[in-house]
Design a protein around this motif. Sequence first.
Motif, PDB file in Angstrom:
ATOM      1  N   ILE A  11       0.840  -1.205   0.000  1.00  0.00           N
ATOM      2  CA  ILE A  11       0.000   0.000   0.000  1.00  0.00           C
ATOM      3  C   ILE A  11       0.871   1.250   0.000  1.00  0.00           C
ATOM      4  O   ILE A  11       0.622   2.188  -0.755  1.00  0.00           O
ATOM      5  CB  ILE A  11      -0.983  -0.012   1.185  1.00  0.00           C
ATOM      6  N   ALA A  12       1.904   1.266   0.818  1.00  0.00           N
ATOM      7  CA  ALA A  12       2.816   2.415   0.854  1.00  0.00           C
ATOM      8  C   ALA A  12       3.459   2.639  -0.523  1.00  0.00           C
ATOM      9  O   ALA A  12       3.580   3.779  -0.981  1.00  0.00           O
ATOM     10  CB  ALA A  12       3.884   2.218   1.930  1.00  0.00           C
ATOM     11  N   ASP A  13       3.857   1.567  -1.166  1.00  0.00           N
ATOM     12  CA  ASP A  13       4.438   1.674  -2.513  1.00  0.00           C
ATOM     13  C   ASP A  13       3.408   2.209  -3.506  1.00  0.00           C
ATOM     14  O   ASP A  13       3.745   3.045  -4.357  1.00  0.00           O
ATOM     15  CB  ASP A  13       4.957   0.317  -2.987  1.00  0.00           C
ATOM     16  N   GLN A  14       2.172   1.739  -3.419  1.00  0.00           N
ATOM     17  CA  GLN A  14       1.115   2.206  -4.316  1.00  0.00           C
ATOM     18  C   GLN A  14       0.876   3.711  -4.140  1.00  0.00           C
ATOM     19  O   GLN A  14       0.484   4.391  -5.080  1.00  0.00           O
ATOM     20  CB  GLN A  14      -0.197   1.458  -4.042  1.00  0.00           C
ATOM     21  N   LEU A  15       1.083   4.216  -2.941  1.00  0.00           N
ATOM     22  CA  LEU A  15       0.811   5.632  -2.640  1.00  0.00           C
ATOM     23  C   LEU A  15       2.047   6.520  -2.751  1.00  0.00           C
ATOM     24  O   LEU A  15       2.004   7.686  -2.362  1.00  0.00           O
ATOM     25  CB  LEU A  15       0.213   5.748  -1.237  1.00  0.00           C
ATOM     26  N   SER A  16       3.116   6.008  -3.297  1.00  0.00           N
ATOM     27  CA  SER A  16       4.374   6.759  -3.337  1.00  0.00           C
ATOM     28  C   SER A  16       4.264   8.095  -4.070  1.00  0.00           C
ATOM     29  O   SER A  16       5.008   9.028  -3.766  1.00  0.00           O
ATOM     30  CB  SER A  16       5.478   5.905  -3.955  1.00  0.00           C
ATOM     31  N   ASP A  17       3.344   8.222  -5.004  1.00  0.00           N
ATOM     32  CA  ASP A  17       3.172   9.489  -5.726  1.00  0.00           C
ATOM     33  C   ASP A  17       2.327  10.505  -4.960  1.00  0.00           C
ATOM     34  O   ASP A  17       2.185  11.641  -5.392  1.00  0.00           O
ATOM     35  CB  ASP A  17       2.535   9.239  -7.097  1.00  0.00           C
ATOM     36  N   ALA A  18       1.765  10.102  -3.823  1.00  0.00           N
ATOM     37  CA  ALA A  18       0.914  11.004  -3.037  1.00  0.00           C
ATOM     38  C   ALA A  18       1.727  11.862  -2.070  1.00  0.00           C
ATOM     39  O   ALA A  18       1.226  12.848  -1.548  1.00  0.00           O
ATOM     40  CB  ALA A  18      -0.129  10.208  -2.258  1.00  0.00           C
ATOM     41  N   GLY A  19       2.966  11.488  -1.831  1.00  0.00           N
ATOM     42  CA  GLY A  19       3.808  12.219  -0.888  1.00  0.00           C
ATOM     43  C   GLY A  19       4.725  11.246  -0.177  1.00  0.00           C
ATOM     44  O   GLY A  19       4.901  10.100  -0.597  1.00  0.00           O
ATOM     45  N   HIS A  20       5.301  11.702   0.929  1.00  0.00           N
ATOM     46  CA  HIS A  20       6.193  10.848   1.716  1.00  0.00           C
ATOM     47  C   HIS A  20       5.324   9.955   2.606  1.00  0.00           C
ATOM     48  O   HIS A  20       4.770  10.414   3.596  1.00  0.00           O
ATOM     49  CB  HIS A  20       7.144  11.710   2.554  1.00  0.00           C
ATOM     50  N   ILE A  54     -14.436  15.534   0.868  1.00  0.00           N
ATOM     51  CA  ILE A  54     -13.909  15.391  -0.495  1.00  0.00           C
ATOM     52  C   ILE A  54     -13.824  13.916  -0.882  1.00  0.00           C
ATOM     53  O   ILE A  54     -14.082  13.548  -2.026  1.00  0.00           O
ATOM     54  CB  ILE A  54     -12.547  16.101  -0.678  1.00  0.00           C
ATOM     55  N   GLY A  55     -13.513  13.074   0.071  1.00  0.00           N
ATOM     56  CA  GLY A  55     -13.495  11.636  -0.194  1.00  0.00           C
ATOM     57  C   GLY A  55     -14.856  11.130  -0.616  1.00  0.00           C
ATOM     58  O   GLY A  55     -14.992  10.333  -1.539  1.00  0.00           O
ATOM     59  N   ARG A  56     -15.902  11.614   0.049  1.00  0.00           N
ATOM     60  CA  ARG A  56     -17.276  11.222  -0.292  1.00  0.00           C
ATOM     61  C   ARG A  56     -17.634  11.734  -1.687  1.00  0.00           C
ATOM     62  O   ARG A  56     -18.315  11.052  -2.451  1.00  0.00           O
ATOM     63  CB  ARG A  56     -18.243  11.763   0.764  1.00  0.00           C
ATOM     64  N   GLU A  85      -3.567   5.057  -9.567  1.00  0.00           N
ATOM     65  CA  GLU A  85      -4.013   6.405  -9.942  1.00  0.00           C
ATOM     66  C   GLU A  85      -5.153   6.872  -9.034  1.00  0.00           C
ATOM     67  O   GLU A  85      -5.138   7.996  -8.520  1.00  0.00           O
ATOM     68  CB  GLU A  85      -4.455   6.421 -11.403  1.00  0.00           C
ATOM     69  N   PHE A  86      -6.143   6.011  -8.820  1.00  0.00           N
ATOM     70  CA  PHE A  86      -7.262   6.370  -7.935  1.00  0.00           C
ATOM     71  C   PHE A  86      -6.768   6.574  -6.510  1.00  0.00           C
ATOM     72  O   PHE A  86      -7.133   7.553  -5.850  1.00  0.00           O
ATOM     73  CB  PHE A  86      -8.347   5.290  -7.947  1.00  0.00           C
ATOM     74  N   LEU A  87      -5.953   5.647  -5.990  1.00  0.00           N
ATOM     75  CA  LEU A  87      -5.449   5.764  -4.625  1.00  0.00           C
ATOM     76  C   LEU A  87      -4.704   7.077  -4.407  1.00  0.00           C
ATOM     77  O   LEU A  87      -4.917   7.764  -3.408  1.00  0.00           O
ATOM     78  CB  LEU A  87      -4.507   4.603  -4.296  1.00  0.00           C
ATOM     79  N   THR A  88      -3.843   7.419  -5.337  1.00  0.00           N
ATOM     80  CA  THR A  88      -3.068   8.650  -5.218  1.00  0.00           C
ATOM     81  C   THR A  88      -3.986   9.866  -5.193  1.00  0.00           C
ATOM     82  O   THR A  88      -3.855  10.734  -4.322  1.00  0.00           O
ATOM     83  CB  THR A  88      -2.065   8.769  -6.384  1.00  0.00           C
ATOM     84  N   HIS A  89      -4.919   9.938  -6.117  1.00  0.00           N
ATOM     85  CA  HIS A  89      -5.860  11.062  -6.189  1.00  0.00           C
ATOM     86  C   HIS A  89      -6.695  11.149  -4.904  1.00  0.00           C
ATOM     87  O   HIS A  89      -6.846  12.225  -4.323  1.00  0.00           O
ATOM     88  CB  HIS A  89      -6.755  10.908  -7.414  1.00  0.00           C
ATOM     89  N   PHE A  90      -7.222  10.030  -4.465  1.00  0.00           N
ATOM     90  CA  PHE A  90      -8.085   9.982  -3.283  1.00  0.00           C
ATOM     91  C   PHE A  90      -7.328  10.416  -2.028  1.00  0.00           C
ATOM     92  O   PHE A  90      -7.817  11.221  -1.237  1.00  0.00           O
ATOM     93  CB  PHE A  90      -8.647   8.567  -3.119  1.00  0.00           C
ATOM     94  N   VAL A  91      -6.124   9.897  -1.847  1.00  0.00           N
ATOM     95  CA  VAL A  91      -5.340  10.220  -0.653  1.00  0.00           C
ATOM     96  C   VAL A  91      -4.866  11.669  -0.676  1.00  0.00           C
ATOM     97  O   VAL A  91      -4.929  12.359   0.351  1.00  0.00           O
ATOM     98  CB  VAL A  91      -4.161   9.230  -0.493  1.00  0.00           C
ATOM     99  N   LEU A  92      -4.407  12.155  -1.815  1.00  0.00           N
ATOM    100  CA  LEU A  92      -3.982  13.562  -1.902  1.00  0.00           C
ATOM    101  C   LEU A  92      -5.127  14.503  -1.524  1.00  0.00           C
ATOM    102  O   LEU A  92      -4.952  15.427  -0.732  1.00  0.00           O
ATOM    103  CB  LEU A  92      -3.486  13.893  -3.308  1.00  0.00           C
TER     104      LEU A  92
END
Length: 115
Positions: A11-20, A54-56, A85-92
């Motif tokens: 999961i951390a690897d999948q979110l690497s584009d969202a930040g640290h 925003i998540g909703r 792509e979805f995970l990054t957008h959602f988490v950001l």
Amino acid sequence: MASNPEFVQYIADQLSDAGHITYRKMFGEYALYCDGKIFALVCDNQLLVKKTEIGRQIAPYLDLVPIPGYSEKKFFLIEDIDNKEFLTHFVLASCRELPMQKARKHKNNKQKERT
């Protein structure tokens, strides 16, 4: 059932584009942080992201589920962890809405007054 460390790392690897992205073990499960801000938990190998407006808006179809053992607080259950792509957008977007964690005061770190 405790979460698998390899699952959390994925999961951390999948979110690497969202930040640290960092994580730490808490009570047998894991808390996830983005740029120092806690935004999710991994419990029983499930990704649970804090509920935000925003998540909703981004994903109205996501289920809200309680943290195991805590029925009063609900989180978004993210089942499609392979969609980077979805995970990054959602988490950001979610992290922008979440407040920073308040610094905790430790008894041993109090500064003494000089007289």
